[in-house]
Design an enzyme around this catalytic site. Structure first.
Site, PDB file in Angstrom:
ATOM      1  N   HIS A  61       0.884  -1.407  -3.073  1.00 23.67           N
ATOM      2  CA  HIS A  61       0.840  -0.303  -2.108  1.00 23.67           C
ATOM      3  C   HIS A  61       1.895   0.742  -2.438  1.00 23.67           C
ATOM      4  O   HIS A  61       1.817   1.875  -1.972  1.00 23.67           O
ATOM      5  CB  HIS A  61       0.962  -0.809  -0.667  1.00 23.67           C
ATOM      6  CG  HIS A  61       2.297  -1.364  -0.279  1.00 23.67           C
ATOM      7  ND1 HIS A  61       2.570  -2.711  -0.269  1.00 23.67           N
ATOM      8  CD2 HIS A  61       3.442  -0.753   0.124  1.00 23.67           C
ATOM      9  CE1 HIS A  61       3.809  -2.910   0.136  1.00 23.67           C
ATOM     10  NE2 HIS A  61       4.362  -1.733   0.378  1.00 23.67           N
ATOM     11  N   ASP A 103      -1.593  -7.157  -3.859  1.00 23.03           N
ATOM     12  CA  ASP A 103      -0.524  -6.191  -3.636  1.00 23.03           C
ATOM     13  C   ASP A 103       0.451  -6.220  -4.815  1.00 23.03           C
ATOM     14  O   ASP A 103       1.590  -6.674  -4.695  1.00 23.03           O
ATOM     15  CB  ASP A 103       0.213  -6.456  -2.325  1.00 23.03           C
ATOM     16  CG  ASP A 103       1.018  -5.229  -1.858  1.00 23.03           C
ATOM     17  OD1 ASP A 103       0.941  -4.189  -2.549  1.00 23.03           O
ATOM     18  OD2 ASP A 103       1.691  -5.321  -0.816  1.00 23.03           O
ATOM     19  N   GLY A 107      11.557  -0.137   2.688  1.00 24.10           N
ATOM     20  CA  GLY A 107      12.151   0.135   1.393  1.00 24.10           C
ATOM     21  C   GLY A 107      12.271  -1.103   0.523  1.00 24.10           C
ATOM     22  O   GLY A 107      12.490  -1.007  -0.683  1.00 24.10           O
ATOM     23  N   SER A 150       9.810  -3.136  -0.006  1.00 25.49           N
ATOM     24  CA  SER A 150       8.520  -3.385  -0.653  1.00 25.49           C
ATOM     25  C   SER A 150       8.658  -3.360  -2.166  1.00 25.49           C
ATOM     26  O   SER A 150       9.271  -2.452  -2.733  1.00 25.49           O
ATOM     27  CB  SER A 150       7.492  -2.325  -0.235  1.00 25.49           C
ATOM     28  OG  SER A 150       6.948  -2.616   1.013  1.00 25.49           O
ATOM     29  N   SER A 164       5.878  -7.802  -0.158  1.00 24.55           N
ATOM     30  CA  SER A 164       4.776  -6.985   0.344  1.00 24.55           C
ATOM     31  C   SER A 164       5.099  -6.345   1.686  1.00 24.55           C
ATOM     32  O   SER A 164       4.978  -5.136   1.853  1.00 24.55           O
ATOM     33  CB  SER A 164       3.510  -7.840   0.462  1.00 24.55           C
ATOM     34  OG  SER A 164       2.445  -7.095   1.022  1.00 24.55           O
TER      35      SER A 164
END
Length: 350
Positions: free
Chosen positions: A196, A225, A304, A306, A321
């Site tokens: 993402h 992801d 942040g 991720s 994720s």
């Protein structure tokens, strides 16, 4: 499409070699940790290869340090003992747990929910965040109640969100994420992060508004992801993870996480946090699409983080994720198993 427990059990060969987040030279490398995580993940991979669908899942008994393998037959129990792991007879097989998840997928696919296998209780553990309405929660509980105890449901704080923010670390498309692990194919260097995140931009920088250090070469979200960025600035970054205390953790292999296993998460917002694995083969119903085959942990995280690294000692486990709420080690953080991403792009940690 959701990956079954049986399919996950078939993905068990270890990938060897190391990795990290965006090319820092180790300025005081940490001493090599005890190899217990490596041994645990290697034994888990061996058991999964040998038993496949004859096991309903494995977990680490934190009190004894033993790998426990759930089985539904005496023959399977004997095969477990032969590996050195501990068998545990349970009521529900992998196929029955898969059937329960199929029912949730078809009858209770509600944004703000997630579910996955908890082999410690031989159940599907369902979480519903605060965005799930009372009406939808009642529907979810009705479906769970119809499955003869195979499913348990609980509320969790916050909402399940992908954790991208504007700030510091790796930047693309006006957003901030974190890098997970440095990887390679031959002499070409890359880093992996959340899909993402890589959906947002083709070019990625190490500072806000800075020169690009890499270009996107693959991205997959939703369903998965993960994404991959090729270094284009001529750097050859180290294969380690930033511990945000002046030291770095060398990564030398990649594996699938085991329920009960202690892990750490390194991300650009909450830095290094600790937790444990609570469920595998997890489906998360984000607002912009579901992801499948994920891992649920209690490692704290925030916007942040991720794309950051989930790891145990020298073993790479996952790509961060998202999460629902965060309080010490009582959060519900989700990672994409890193081995799937490595296989998809034909790369290795180093």
């Amino acid at each position: 499409m959701r990956r079954t427990t049986c399919a996950r059990l078939g993905l068990s060969a270890l990938l060897v070699t190391g990795s990290l987040a965006l090319g820092v030279t180790p300025a005081g490398a940490q001493s090599e940790p005890a190899p217990s995580a490596t041994r645990l993940n290697a034994l888990n991979a061996q058991v999964e290869r040998q038993l496949g669908a004859d096991s309903a899942g494995t977990y680490l008994d934190r009190e004894t340090g033993n790998l426990v393998v759930t089985v539904t037959s005496d023959a399977a129990a004997e095969r477990v003992r032969a590996t050195g792991a501990i068998p545990e007879r349970v009521e529900r097989s992998a196929a029955q747990l898969d059937a329960a998840m199929d029912t949730l997928e078809s009858r209770a696919k509600i944004t703000g929910t997630s579910w996955g296998v908890d082999p410690r209780t031989n159940q599907i553990a369902v979480e519903a965040d605060r965005s799930v309405s009372a009406r939808d929660l009642a529907r979810l509980r009705r479906v769970a109640d119809s499955l003869d105890g195979a499913v348990r449901v609980k509320r969790v704080p916050g909402t399940f969100e992908r954790e991208v923010a504007g700030g510091d670390a790796i930047y693309g498309g006006g957003s901030r994420c974190s890098a997970a692990f440095n990887v390679s194919k031959g002499t070409t260097k890359y880093f992996v992060t959340a899909g993402h995140c890589t959906n947002l931009s083709a070019n990625w920088s190490a500072t806000s508004g800075g020169a690009a250090v890499g270009v996107r070469e693959g991205t997959s979200f939703p369903t998965n992801d993960y994404g991959i960025v090729r270094y284009t600035n001529g750097s050859s970054p180290a294969g380690n993870v930033n511990l945000y205390n002046g030291s770095y953790q060398k990564i030398s292999s990649a594996a699938d996480a085991v329920v009960g296993q202690a892990i750490k998460k390194s991300g650009s917002t909450t830095k290094v946090t600790s937790g444990s694995v609570t469920a595998v083969n997890v489906t998360v119903n984000y607002g912009d699409g579901p992801v499948y085959g994920m891992v649920r942990t209690t490692a704290c995280s925030a916007g942040g983080d991720s794309g950051g690294a989930h790891f145990a000692g020298t073993v790479a486990l996952g790509i961060h994720s998202g999460s629902s709420g965060c309080s010490g080690t009582n959060g519900s953080a989700i990672h994409q198993p890193v081995r799937e991403a490595l296989s998809a792009y034909g790369v290795s940690v180093y």
